[in-house]
Enzyme design. Structure first.
Site, short mmCIF file in Angstrom:
data_model
loop_
_atom_site.label_atom_id
_atom_site.label_comp_id
_atom_site.label_asym_id
_atom_site.label_seq_id
_atom_site.Cartn_x
_atom_site.Cartn_y
_atom_site.Cartn_z
N SER A 57 7.99 3.41 12.63
CA SER A 57 8.98 4.43 12.76
C SER A 57 9.48 4.65 14.02
O SER A 57 8.97 4.16 15.13
CB SER A 57 8.31 5.81 12.50
OG SER A 57 9.16 6.70 12.55
N TYR B 200 1.89 11.84 14.83
CA TYR B 200 2.49 11.03 13.98
C TYR B 200 3.08 10.06 14.96
O TYR B 200 2.91 8.92 14.54
CB TYR B 200 3.50 11.79 13.08
CG TYR B 200 4.26 10.71 12.33
CD1 TYR B 200 3.73 10.19 11.00
CD2 TYR B 200 5.68 10.45 12.65
CE1 TYR B 200 4.69 9.22 10.47
CE2 TYR B 200 6.41 9.58 12.13
CZ TYR B 200 6.16 8.89 10.86
OH TYR B 200 6.56 8.09 10.17
N THR C 228 0.72 -1.19 -0.06
CA THR C 228 0.13 -0.13 0.10
C THR C 228 0.97 1.22 -0.10
O THR C 228 1.97 1.19 0.51
CB THR C 228 -0.95 0.18 0.98
OG1 THR C 228 -0.06 0.01 2.52
CG2 THR C 228 -1.73 -1.14 1.47
N GLY C 229 0.55 2.61 -0.54
CA GLY C 229 1.18 3.53 -0.63
C GLY C 229 2.30 3.25 -1.33
O GLY C 229 3.52 3.89 -0.78
N SER C 230 2.45 3.00 -2.50
CA SER C 230 3.79 2.40 -3.20
C SER C 230 4.05 3.12 -4.33
O SER C 230 4.83 2.63 -5.26
CB SER C 230 3.83 0.88 -3.34
OG SER C 230 2.74 0.25 -4.18
N THR C 231 3.55 4.43 -4.69
CA THR C 231 3.81 5.00 -5.60
C THR C 231 5.22 5.71 -5.69
O THR C 231 5.70 6.31 -6.85
CB THR C 231 3.01 6.17 -6.15
OG1 THR C 231 2.30 6.77 -5.13
CG2 THR C 231 1.60 5.04 -6.51
N GLY D 166 8.70 6.92 -2.74
CA GLY D 166 9.34 6.66 -1.31
C GLY D 166 9.76 5.20 -1.07
O GLY D 166 10.05 4.63 -1.92
N ILE D 167 9.58 5.29 0.25
CA ILE D 167 9.76 3.92 0.76
C ILE D 167 8.94 2.63 0.03
O ILE D 167 9.49 1.62 -0.01
CB ILE D 167 9.79 3.78 2.35
CG1 ILE D 167 10.87 4.59 2.80
CG2 ILE D 167 9.76 2.44 2.99
CD1 ILE D 167 10.54 5.14 4.57
N GLY D 168 7.72 3.00 -0.07
CA GLY D 168 6.70 2.14 -0.70
C GLY D 168 7.17 1.88 -2.03
O GLY D 168 6.96 0.62 -2.41
#
Length: 264
Positions: A141, A154, A13-16, A18-20
């Site tokens: 994190s 956060y 998920t959220g892989s477009t 950065g880290i993903g």
């Protein structure tokens, strides 16, 4: 050690970006069929193009869905009904004033950083248990243990992610499914890199100087004295998703550059 994930289907998920994005590429490089997820079709398509340019033979699928909402998760489940590997990476962070925030800001962040992973795990893990094999990784994190005063919300969400990860690992004990959390420290991800770029422009310094300034003032305990790369974080995630990591579960795996002053 050669990690091979041929025949495994992975969702990140959220892989477009950065880290993903680095995790999706790492899993594809290891042979997994990877589903790239983001909130917009434009971002998903761009990520697919980038990864295919590097790995032309990779098996990649894109799903545009906002996993911060129940409806978005339902869209993801409809388009990707099964997974052997689930990486709950979707999340964000934003600098803020605790006393100026209202409830809606807290709740919005909780929906994305925590509930997205709760919903996806609730959907995909039962089938992993049924088949006797599965890998789930939650991106937490170092801020989940070292709560930053400039974004307490956060830190709270990343502490919650650790609790969900450990509790779920207890729940599926002995099934062949492993559940772990990975804890990055300061990383040249899209979000933090943009912050550093904006800080550098504001102060008339280079981005590398802004990063060093951030480390000295906000993360002085860093042992590597630099930001990690997204690939360095992805390497830990790919290992946790591998066959070789079969005895690693219920763990909080740190890729924090030594920021946390703890030997455990």
């Amino acid at each position: 050690m050669k990690i091979e994930l041929n025949g495994r289907k992975a969702i990140v998920t959220g892989s477009t970006a950065g880290i993903g994005r680095a995790i999706a590429e790492g899993l594809a490089r290891a042979g997994a069929a990877v589903i790239v997820n983001g909130r917009t079709q434009e971002r998903v398509d761009a990520a697919l193009r980038e990864i295919r340019a590097i790995l032309p033979n990779a098996e990649l699928t894109g799903v545009a869905a906002d996993v911060a909402t129940p409806e978005g998760c339902a869209d993801l489940f409809a388009q990707a009904p099964v997974a052997d590997i689930l990486v709950n990476n979707a999340g964000t962070a934003r600098l803020n004033d605790f006393f100026a925030q209202d409830d809606s800001e807290w709740l919005d962040l909780f929906q994305l950083n925590v509930m997205s992973g709760v919903r996806t795990a609730r959907y995909y893990v039962p089938n992993m248990v049924k088949q006797g094999w599965g890998r789930v990784v939650f991106l937490s994190s170092e801020s989940g243990l070292n709560i930053p005063k400039e974004m307490i919300d956060y830190g709270v969400t990343k502490t919650a992610v650790l609790a969900v990860s450990r509790g779920l690992a207890e729940l599926v004990a002995g099934t062949g499914v492993t559940i772990n959390a990975v804890l990055p420290g300061p990383t040249n991800s899209e979000i933090l890199s943009n912050w550093m770029k904006a800080t550098a422009q504001e102060q008339g310094i280079r981005q590398e100087q802004a990063e060093q300034q951030f480390l000295k003032t906000s993360r002085p305990t860093s042992l590597i004295s630099r930001f990690a790369t997204t690939n360095e974080v992805a390497n830990m995630v790919v290992y946790a998703c591998s066959e070789q990591a079969s005895a690693t579960t219920g763990a909080a795996l740190r890729v924090d550059g030594g920021v946390l002053r703890s030997i455990a």
